[in-house]
Design a protein around this motif. Structure first.
Motif, PDB file in Angstrom:
ATOM      1  N   ILE A  59       0.843  -1.207   0.000  1.00 52.80           N
ATOM      2  CA  ILE A  59       0.000   0.000   0.000  1.00 52.80           C
ATOM      3  C   ILE A  59       0.875   1.253   0.000  1.00 52.80           C
ATOM      4  CG2 ILE A  59      -1.554   1.343   1.472  1.00 52.80           C
ATOM      5  CD1 ILE A  59      -3.082  -0.725   0.080  1.00 52.80           C
ATOM      6  N   ASP A  62       2.266   1.765  -3.367  1.00 51.10           N
ATOM      7  CA  ASP A  62       1.236   2.247  -4.294  1.00 51.10           C
ATOM      8  C   ASP A  62       1.102   3.748  -4.205  1.00 51.10           C
ATOM      9  OD1 ASP A  62       0.389  -0.028  -5.597  1.00 51.10           O
ATOM     10  OD2 ASP A  62      -0.842  -0.653  -3.909  1.00 51.10           O
ATOM     11  N   GLY A  63       1.115   4.253  -2.945  1.00 51.06           N
ATOM     12  CA  GLY A  63       1.035   5.697  -2.784  1.00 51.06           C
ATOM     13  C   GLY A  63       2.230   6.386  -3.392  1.00 51.06           C
ATOM     14  N   PHE A  64       3.386   5.749  -3.301  1.00 50.48           N
ATOM     15  CA  PHE A  64       4.609   6.377  -3.792  1.00 50.48           C
ATOM     16  C   PHE A  64       4.642   6.430  -5.310  1.00 50.48           C
ATOM     17  CE2 PHE A  64       8.166   7.034  -0.762  1.00 50.48           C
ATOM     18  CZ  PHE A  64       7.337   7.169   0.319  1.00 50.48           C
ATOM     19  N   SER A  65       4.217   5.347  -5.948  1.00 50.10           N
ATOM     20  CA  SER A  65       4.414   5.314  -7.398  1.00 50.10           C
ATOM     21  C   SER A  65       3.145   5.676  -8.151  1.00 50.10           C
ATOM     22  CB  SER A  65       4.927   3.948  -7.826  1.00 50.10           C
ATOM     23  OG  SER A  65       4.109   2.947  -7.301  1.00 50.10           O
ATOM     24  N   GLY A  66       2.082   6.057  -7.434  1.00 53.36           N
ATOM     25  CA  GLY A  66       0.891   6.522  -8.116  1.00 53.36           C
ATOM     26  C   GLY A  66       0.148   5.441  -8.877  1.00 53.36           C
ATOM     27  N   THR A  67       0.389   4.175  -8.551  1.00 53.41           N
ATOM     28  CA  THR A  67      -0.380   3.107  -9.190  1.00 53.41           C
ATOM     29  C   THR A  67      -1.720   2.988  -8.477  1.00 53.41           C
ATOM     30  OG1 THR A  67       0.863   1.619  -7.785  1.00 53.41           O
ATOM     31  CG2 THR A  67       1.516   1.731 -10.068  1.00 53.41           C
ATOM     32  N   LEU A  68      -2.622   2.194  -9.048  1.00 52.53           N
ATOM     33  CA  LEU A  68      -3.907   1.961  -8.395  1.00 52.53           C
ATOM     34  C   LEU A  68      -3.645   1.454  -6.986  1.00 52.53           C
ATOM     35  CD1 LEU A  68      -6.278   0.084 -10.847  1.00 52.53           C
ATOM     36  CD2 LEU A  68      -6.560   2.333  -9.880  1.00 52.53           C
ATOM     37  N   LEU A  69      -4.363   2.007  -6.021  1.00 55.21           N
ATOM     38  CA  LEU A  69      -4.169   1.606  -4.634  1.00 55.21           C
ATOM     39  C   LEU A  69      -4.490   0.114  -4.513  1.00 55.21           C
ATOM     40  CD1 LEU A  69      -3.253   3.339  -2.327  1.00 55.21           C
ATOM     41  CD2 LEU A  69      -5.598   3.574  -1.593  1.00 55.21           C
ATOM     42  N   GLY A  70      -3.493  -0.692  -4.166  1.00 54.06           N
ATOM     43  CA  GLY A  70      -3.721  -2.114  -4.010  1.00 54.06           C
ATOM     44  C   GLY A  70      -2.977  -2.975  -5.005  1.00 54.06           C
ATOM     45  N   SER A  71      -2.405  -2.376  -6.054  1.00 57.09           N
ATOM     46  CA  SER A  71      -1.748  -3.245  -7.046  1.00 57.09           C
ATOM     47  C   SER A  71      -0.436  -3.800  -6.514  1.00 57.09           C
ATOM     48  CB  SER A  71      -1.546  -2.512  -8.378  1.00 57.09           C
ATOM     49  OG  SER A  71      -1.463  -1.146  -8.226  1.00 57.09           O
ATOM     50  N   THR A 116      -2.460  -5.731 -13.048  1.00 60.47           N
ATOM     51  CA  THR A 116      -3.282  -4.685 -12.441  1.00 60.47           C
ATOM     52  C   THR A 116      -3.121  -3.363 -13.179  1.00 60.47           C
ATOM     53  OG1 THR A 116      -1.556  -4.113 -10.872  1.00 60.47           O
ATOM     54  CG2 THR A 116      -3.191  -5.696 -10.138  1.00 60.47           C
ATOM     55  N   LEU A 117      -1.952  -3.158 -13.806  1.00 62.15           N
ATOM     56  CA  LEU A 117      -1.774  -1.922 -14.576  1.00 62.15           C
ATOM     57  C   LEU A 117      -2.670  -1.919 -15.809  1.00 62.15           C
ATOM     58  CD1 LEU A 117       2.081  -1.345 -14.480  1.00 62.15           C
ATOM     59  CD2 LEU A 117       0.326  -0.139 -13.224  1.00 62.15           C
ATOM     60  N   LEU A 119      -5.587  -2.803 -15.932  1.00 62.46           N
ATOM     61  CA  LEU A 119      -6.932  -2.341 -15.547  1.00 62.46           C
ATOM     62  C   LEU A 119      -7.103  -0.875 -15.895  1.00 62.46           C
ATOM     63  CD1 LEU A 119      -7.378  -3.941 -12.022  1.00 62.46           C
ATOM     64  CD2 LEU A 119      -8.378  -4.674 -14.165  1.00 62.46           C
ATOM     65  N   ARG A 120      -6.006  -0.122 -15.854  1.00 64.04           N
ATOM     66  CA  ARG A 120      -6.090   1.294 -16.182  1.00 64.04           C
ATOM     67  C   ARG A 120      -5.529   1.548 -17.578  1.00 64.04           C
ATOM     68  NH1 ARG A 120      -4.425   5.402 -11.457  1.00 64.04           N
ATOM     69  NH2 ARG A 120      -2.364   5.000 -12.219  1.00 64.04           N
TER      70      ARG A 120
ATOM     71  N   MET B   1     -10.237  -2.677  -7.192  1.00 58.49           N
ATOM     72  CA  MET B   1      -9.218  -1.630  -7.160  1.00 58.49           C
ATOM     73  C   MET B   1      -9.671  -0.426  -7.950  1.00 58.49           C
ATOM     74  SD  MET B   1      -5.521  -3.402  -7.259  1.00 58.49           S
ATOM     75  CE  MET B   1      -5.860  -4.931  -8.056  1.00 58.49           C
ATOM     76  N   HIS B  14      -4.833   8.086  -0.727  1.00 56.89           N
ATOM     77  CA  HIS B  14      -3.786   7.966  -1.740  1.00 56.89           C
ATOM     78  C   HIS B  14      -2.970   9.248  -1.822  1.00 56.89           C
ATOM     79  CE1 HIS B  14      -3.033   5.840  -5.826  1.00 56.89           C
ATOM     80  NE2 HIS B  14      -1.942   5.999  -5.133  1.00 56.89           N
ATOM     81  N   LEU B  17      -0.655   9.528   1.049  1.00 55.58           N
ATOM     82  CA  LEU B  17       0.542   8.704   0.861  1.00 55.58           C
ATOM     83  C   LEU B  17       1.529   9.393  -0.073  1.00 55.58           C
ATOM     84  CD1 LEU B  17      -0.890   5.100   0.604  1.00 55.58           C
ATOM     85  CD2 LEU B  17       0.707   5.949   2.294  1.00 55.58           C
ATOM     86  N   SER B  18       0.997  10.070  -1.093  1.00 56.86           N
ATOM     87  CA  SER B  18       1.884  10.799  -2.003  1.00 56.86           C
ATOM     88  C   SER B  18       2.591  11.924  -1.272  1.00 56.86           C
ATOM     89  CB  SER B  18       1.097  11.374  -3.170  1.00 56.86           C
ATOM     90  OG  SER B  18       0.359  10.361  -3.783  1.00 56.86           O
ATOM     91  N   ALA B  21       5.467  10.738   0.400  1.00 54.37           N
ATOM     92  CA  ALA B  21       6.592  10.415  -0.479  1.00 54.37           C
ATOM     93  C   ALA B  21       7.512  11.602  -0.696  1.00 54.37           C
ATOM     94  CB  ALA B  21       6.068   9.911  -1.822  1.00 54.37           C
ATOM     95  N   VAL B 102       8.655   9.580 -11.114  1.00 58.26           N
ATOM     96  CA  VAL B 102       7.810   8.595 -10.442  1.00 58.26           C
ATOM     97  C   VAL B 102       8.221   7.195 -10.876  1.00 58.26           C
ATOM     98  CG1 VAL B 102       5.455   7.738 -10.281  1.00 58.26           C
ATOM     99  CG2 VAL B 102       5.902  10.160 -10.089  1.00 58.26           C
ATOM    100  N   PRO B 103       8.487   6.284  -9.921  1.00 53.92           N
ATOM    101  CA  PRO B 103       9.007   4.953 -10.271  1.00 53.92           C
ATOM    102  C   PRO B 103       7.949   4.062 -10.889  1.00 53.92           C
ATOM    103  CG  PRO B 103       8.644   5.090  -7.922  1.00 53.92           C
ATOM    104  CD  PRO B 103       8.340   6.449  -8.476  1.00 53.92           C
TER     105      PRO B 103
END
Lengths: 158, 257
Positions: A59, A62-71, A116-117, A119-120, B1, B14, B17-18, B21, B102-103
């Motif tokens: 989790i 996910d917040g760090f890399s901006g992916t869907l929360l939960g992937s 999961t990516l 999905l978007r 999701m 979310h 969390l950012s 970061a 962003v990674p």
């Protein structure tokens, strides 16, 4: 949780977070530091660090890399489960065999993450997502040495 | 999701969390900052004098050009008022420095060191020294995420500055190319044509340079040409960016695509 883990876990999580955003050349070749930490946890500390902590780390990433929360959380949970399932066997392996196994485990996590990516609608093309699994396997021997240094006491798996 | 992504409460989690970061991006940009500090502070007197002289000459040159531009602007305003067109609004700008990437290998998103506290909000246009770079998609109190115009999910309304043909420039995931959509096969396009923003999307003001035509493929069976353009912005080299602040607050807080 043991007293030694109370220091080691936050420090290693901080290390993973810094390494994740640290620019080391092409992002596509960057080792999956988070998944490597999860594999380490489940190899040597499966009794206290397993699915739950893998989920929380996921989790956070996910917040760090901006992916869907939960992937990341989902892919790390699957890695944690598979590693915990086989850790008795894994600790018997030689370091080379273990590195190869890390390639397989992190490859699986990358496949789940890439799924999961999609999905978007932003999946990577071809098998390019496996590059990071390969680089993780290459870095793994060094990584496990550093991690063993960070986590002095070792639990015995049940 | 997907549902979690649409959920307002989880969205704010979310975003939180950012925000968390931000210090990590700052830490990871430290080596670069040290390097820059060295460039600024550990230079010989001769080099500084050379640099100073060059900069002074450049300021003189730019001031001359600015005088000319001012007269052009006055003339343009007069002509526009003759045409009963509204005057162009001048934009405020915020300078921002890139502190990380962003990674995420499938998206092209930069992190810059200016955020809500400095007046940077999502939906603002971002330029570098050479042209349009992208737009802000997320802002935390101290940092902001900038979606580059080469990202596959980014589309930008543009026009050819020579012929005026309007089009949409969409990223394809390659840092040095963008694709032009919906340009009819019959329109006049040449290699090297300059593309500028058309201002239709209301995110980017009109007339900023985007790129130049690199390749054209005309297929008589297709209604549209396939055109690749090279962006002017040096997206993989620029460290300093300019965030444009719209005059009115109506375009603030707009959702990014």
């Amino acid at each position: 949780m043991k007293r030694s883990l109370a220091i080691s876990v936050p420090v290693s999580v901080l290390l993973v977070l810094v390494l994740t955003v640290f620019p080391l050349g092409e992002i596509i070749f960057q080792p999956s530091w988070g998944a490597m930490l999860v594999v380490f946890w489940c190899l040597y500390f499966a009794a206290s660090l397993s699915l739950g902590s893998a989920f929380l780390l996921g989790i956070l990433l996910d917040g760090f890399s901006g992916t869907l929360l939960g992937s990341h959380a989902l892919s790390f949970c699957i890695v944690a489960y598979l590693t915990t399932l086989m850790n008795n066997r894994l600790v018997m392996f030689t370091w080379l065999q273990r590195a190869l196994f890390v390639f397989v485990l992190i490859g699986i996590s990358q496949i789940v993450l890439n799924w999961t990516l999609t999905l978007r609608g932003e999946a990577m093309s071809g098998f390019s997502y496996l590059y990071s699994a390969a680089s993780s396997a290459v870095v793994w021997p060094l990584w496990s040495v550093v991690m063993k240094f960070m986590y002095p006491g070792r639990e015995i798996n049940d | 999701m997907i549902f979690a992504d649409k959920n307002v409460g989880l969205r704010s989690a979310h975003a939180a969390l950012s925000t968390l970061a931000a210090p990590f991006y700052w830490v990871s940009s430290l080596p670069d900052r040290v390097n820059q500090w060295g460039d600024d502070n550990l230079v010989s007197r001769d080099r500084l004098m050379d640099q100073n002289q060059a900069l002074r000459a450049r300021v003189l040159m730019l001031e001359g050009a600015l005088l000319e531009l001012q007269s052009f602007k006055d003339e343009n305003d007069r002509l526009r008022s003759l045409l009963n067109a509204s005057e162009r609004v001048s934009q405020q700008a915020i300078a921002a420095q890139m502190i990380g990437v962003v990674p995420d290998p499938v998206r092209q998103v930069l992190v810059v060191d200016k955020g809500e506290d400095d007046g940077v909000y999502s939906g603002m246009a971002v330029l570098d020294r050479f042209g349009v770079a992208g737009q802000v998609i997320l802002s935390t109190p101290s940092t902001a995420h900038v979606l580059l115009l080469t990202d596959p999910s980014h589309a930008l309304p543009v026009r050819f500055s020579r012929s005026g043909v309007r089009s949409v420039a969409q990223g394809i995931g390659d840092i040095s190319t963008i694709e032009l959509l919906f340009v009819p096969s019959t329109s006049s396009v040449e290699i090297g044509d300059e593309i500028v923003t058309s201002g239709l999307g209301e995110v980017f003001p009109e007339g900023y340079p985007v790129g130049e035509v690199e390749t054209i493929v005309r297929d008589p069976n297709q209604p549209f040409m396939s055109i690749k353009i090279r962006p002017f912005a040096r997206l993989n080299r620029s460290r300093f960016f300019i965030v444009l602040v719209p005059e009115s607050d109506t375009t603030l807080q707009r959702e990014a695509p």
